[in-house]
Design a protein around this motif. Sequence first.
Motif, PDB file in Angstrom:
ATOM      1  N   SER A  16       2.334   5.697 -32.412  1.00  0.00           N
ATOM      2  CA  SER A  16       1.603   6.845 -31.854  1.00  0.00           C
ATOM      3  C   SER A  16       2.353   7.951 -32.188  1.00  0.00           C
ATOM      4  N   LEU A  17       1.827   9.338 -32.253  1.00  0.00           N
ATOM      5  CA  LEU A  17       2.538  10.349 -32.425  1.00  0.00           C
ATOM      6  C   LEU A  17       3.293  10.890 -31.124  1.00  0.00           C
ATOM      7  N   LYS A  18       2.879  10.341 -30.122  1.00  0.00           N
ATOM      8  CA  LYS A  18       3.478  10.582 -28.698  1.00  0.00           C
ATOM      9  C   LYS A  18       4.920  10.061 -28.652  1.00  0.00           C
ATOM     10  N   GLY A  19       4.644   8.696 -29.070  1.00  0.00           N
ATOM     11  CA  GLY A  19       5.858   7.800 -29.325  1.00  0.00           C
ATOM     12  C   GLY A  19       6.964   8.282 -30.002  1.00  0.00           C
ATOM     13  N   LYS A  20       6.333   8.558 -31.162  1.00  0.00           N
ATOM     14  CA  LYS A  20       7.289   9.392 -32.322  1.00  0.00           C
ATOM     15  C   LYS A  20       8.160  10.573 -31.843  1.00  0.00           C
ATOM     16  N   ARG A  21       7.316  11.330 -31.236  1.00  0.00           N
ATOM     17  CA  ARG A  21       7.786  12.596 -30.686  1.00  0.00           C
ATOM     18  C   ARG A  21       8.971  12.389 -29.726  1.00  0.00           C
ATOM     19  N   GLY A  22       8.957  11.360 -28.899  1.00  0.00           N
ATOM     20  CA  GLY A  22       9.903  11.076 -28.032  1.00  0.00           C
ATOM     21  C   GLY A  22      11.336  10.454 -28.716  1.00  0.00           C
ATOM     22  N   ILE A  23      10.925   9.832 -29.743  1.00  0.00           N
ATOM     23  CA  ILE A  23      12.298   9.314 -30.469  1.00  0.00           C
ATOM     24  C   ILE A  23      12.731  10.287 -31.392  1.00  0.00           C
ATOM     25  N   VAL A  24      11.911  11.211 -32.011  1.00  0.00           N
ATOM     26  CA  VAL A  24      12.550  12.160 -32.649  1.00  0.00           C
ATOM     27  C   VAL A  24      13.348  13.190 -32.004  1.00  0.00           C
ATOM     28  N   LYS A  25      12.656  13.691 -30.813  1.00  0.00           N
ATOM     29  CA  LYS A  25      13.308  14.778 -29.991  1.00  0.00           C
ATOM     30  C   LYS A  25      14.641  14.076 -29.434  1.00  0.00           C
ATOM     31  N   SER A  26      14.585  12.937 -29.243  1.00  0.00           N
ATOM     32  CA  SER A  26      15.891  12.174 -28.504  1.00  0.00           C
ATOM     33  C   SER A  26      17.125  12.125 -29.510  1.00  0.00           C
ATOM     34  N   LEU A  27      16.733  11.986 -30.621  1.00  0.00           N
ATOM     35  CA  LEU A  27      17.557  11.890 -31.825  1.00  0.00           C
ATOM     36  C   LEU A  27      18.230  13.261 -32.185  1.00  0.00           C
ATOM     37  N   ILE A  28      17.350  14.103 -32.212  1.00  0.00           N
ATOM     38  CA  ILE A  28      17.760  15.320 -32.759  1.00  0.00           C
ATOM     39  C   ILE A  28      18.544  16.152 -31.531  1.00  0.00           C
ATOM     40  N   ARG A  30      20.441  14.457 -29.239  1.00  0.00           N
ATOM     41  CA  ARG A  30      21.739  13.896 -29.127  1.00  0.00           C
ATOM     42  C   ARG A  30      22.672  14.004 -30.268  1.00  0.00           C
ATOM     43  N   ALA A  31      22.119  14.208 -31.187  1.00  0.00           N
ATOM     44  CA  ALA A  31      22.939  14.505 -32.663  1.00  0.00           C
ATOM     45  C   ALA A  31      23.541  15.963 -32.504  1.00  0.00           C
ATOM     46  N   ARG A  32      22.756  16.797 -31.911  1.00  0.00           N
ATOM     47  CA  ARG A  32      23.103  18.455 -31.751  1.00  0.00           C
ATOM     48  C   ARG A  32      24.408  18.255 -30.873  1.00  0.00           C
ATOM     49  N   GLN A  33      24.216  17.634 -29.829  1.00  0.00           N
ATOM     50  CA  GLN A  33      25.309  17.569 -28.769  1.00  0.00           C
ATOM     51  C   GLN A  33      26.438  16.884 -29.249  1.00  0.00           C
ATOM     52  N   ASN A  34      26.408  15.783 -29.876  1.00  0.00           N
ATOM     53  CA  ASN A  34      27.447  14.731 -30.353  1.00  0.00           C
ATOM     54  C   ASN A  34      28.152  15.279 -31.514  1.00  0.00           C
ATOM     55  N   PHE A  35      27.476  15.944 -32.544  1.00  0.00           N
ATOM     56  CA  PHE A  35      27.964  16.396 -33.797  1.00  0.00           C
ATOM     57  C   PHE A  35      27.977  17.948 -34.001  1.00  0.00           C
ATOM     58  N   ASN A  36      27.526  18.789 -33.076  1.00  0.00           N
ATOM     59  CA  ASN A  36      27.288  20.251 -33.109  1.00  0.00           C
ATOM     60  C   ASN A  36      26.908  20.480 -34.701  1.00  0.00           C
ATOM     61  N   VAL A  37      25.732  19.848 -34.999  1.00  0.00           N
ATOM     62  CA  VAL A  37      24.905  20.104 -36.209  1.00  0.00           C
ATOM     63  C   VAL A  37      23.789  20.812 -35.920  1.00  0.00           C
ATOM     64  N   ALA A  38      22.929  21.584 -36.887  1.00  0.00           N
ATOM     65  CA  ALA A  38      21.738  21.927 -36.679  1.00  0.00           C
ATOM     66  C   ALA A  38      20.856  20.803 -36.966  1.00  0.00           C
ATOM     67  N   ALA A  39      19.438  20.745 -36.339  1.00  0.00           N
ATOM     68  CA  ALA A  39      18.656  19.785 -36.832  1.00  0.00           C
ATOM     69  C   ALA A  39      17.264  20.125 -36.569  1.00  0.00           C
ATOM     70  N   ALA A  40      16.438  19.533 -37.388  1.00  0.00           N
ATOM     71  CA  ALA A  40      15.045  19.797 -37.362  1.00  0.00           C
ATOM     72  C   ALA A  40      14.133  18.507 -38.042  1.00  0.00           C
ATOM     73  N   GLU A  41      12.942  18.267 -37.660  1.00  0.00           N
ATOM     74  CA  GLU A  41      12.135  17.362 -38.368  1.00  0.00           C
ATOM     75  C   GLU A  41      11.495  18.149 -39.274  1.00  0.00           C
TER      76      GLU A  41
END
Length: 93
Positions: A16-28, A30-41
């Motif tokens: 589902s798109l709702k499930g996808k959105r949760g995974i993608v938002k979480s990855l982005i 946490r990556a921003r927080q852990n690595f100080n990178v800009a990120a986007a789908e």
Amino acid sequence: MFVFSARFHIFLPTDSLKGKRGIVKSLIARARQNFNVAAAEVDLQDVHGETVIAFVTVGGDRARVRHLLDRVEEWIAEERPDVEVVASLIEEC
């Protein structure tokens, strides 16, 4: 100054798109927080089950900046073993 970008094509364990959105938002986030990178789908926003996420970073040492994006890819695989990075492209801009 060196600018590097990375694009990761990722298969996601969702139907589902709702499930996808949760995974993608979480990855982005946490990556921003852990690595100080800009990120986007950046592609496949309307396709459930897969996505393309881009990361960008800037630094003064070419090798260090490149290595940071390699670490992001490794981190995704470790953090979310249920997702599969099927293609990656890291390049200097």
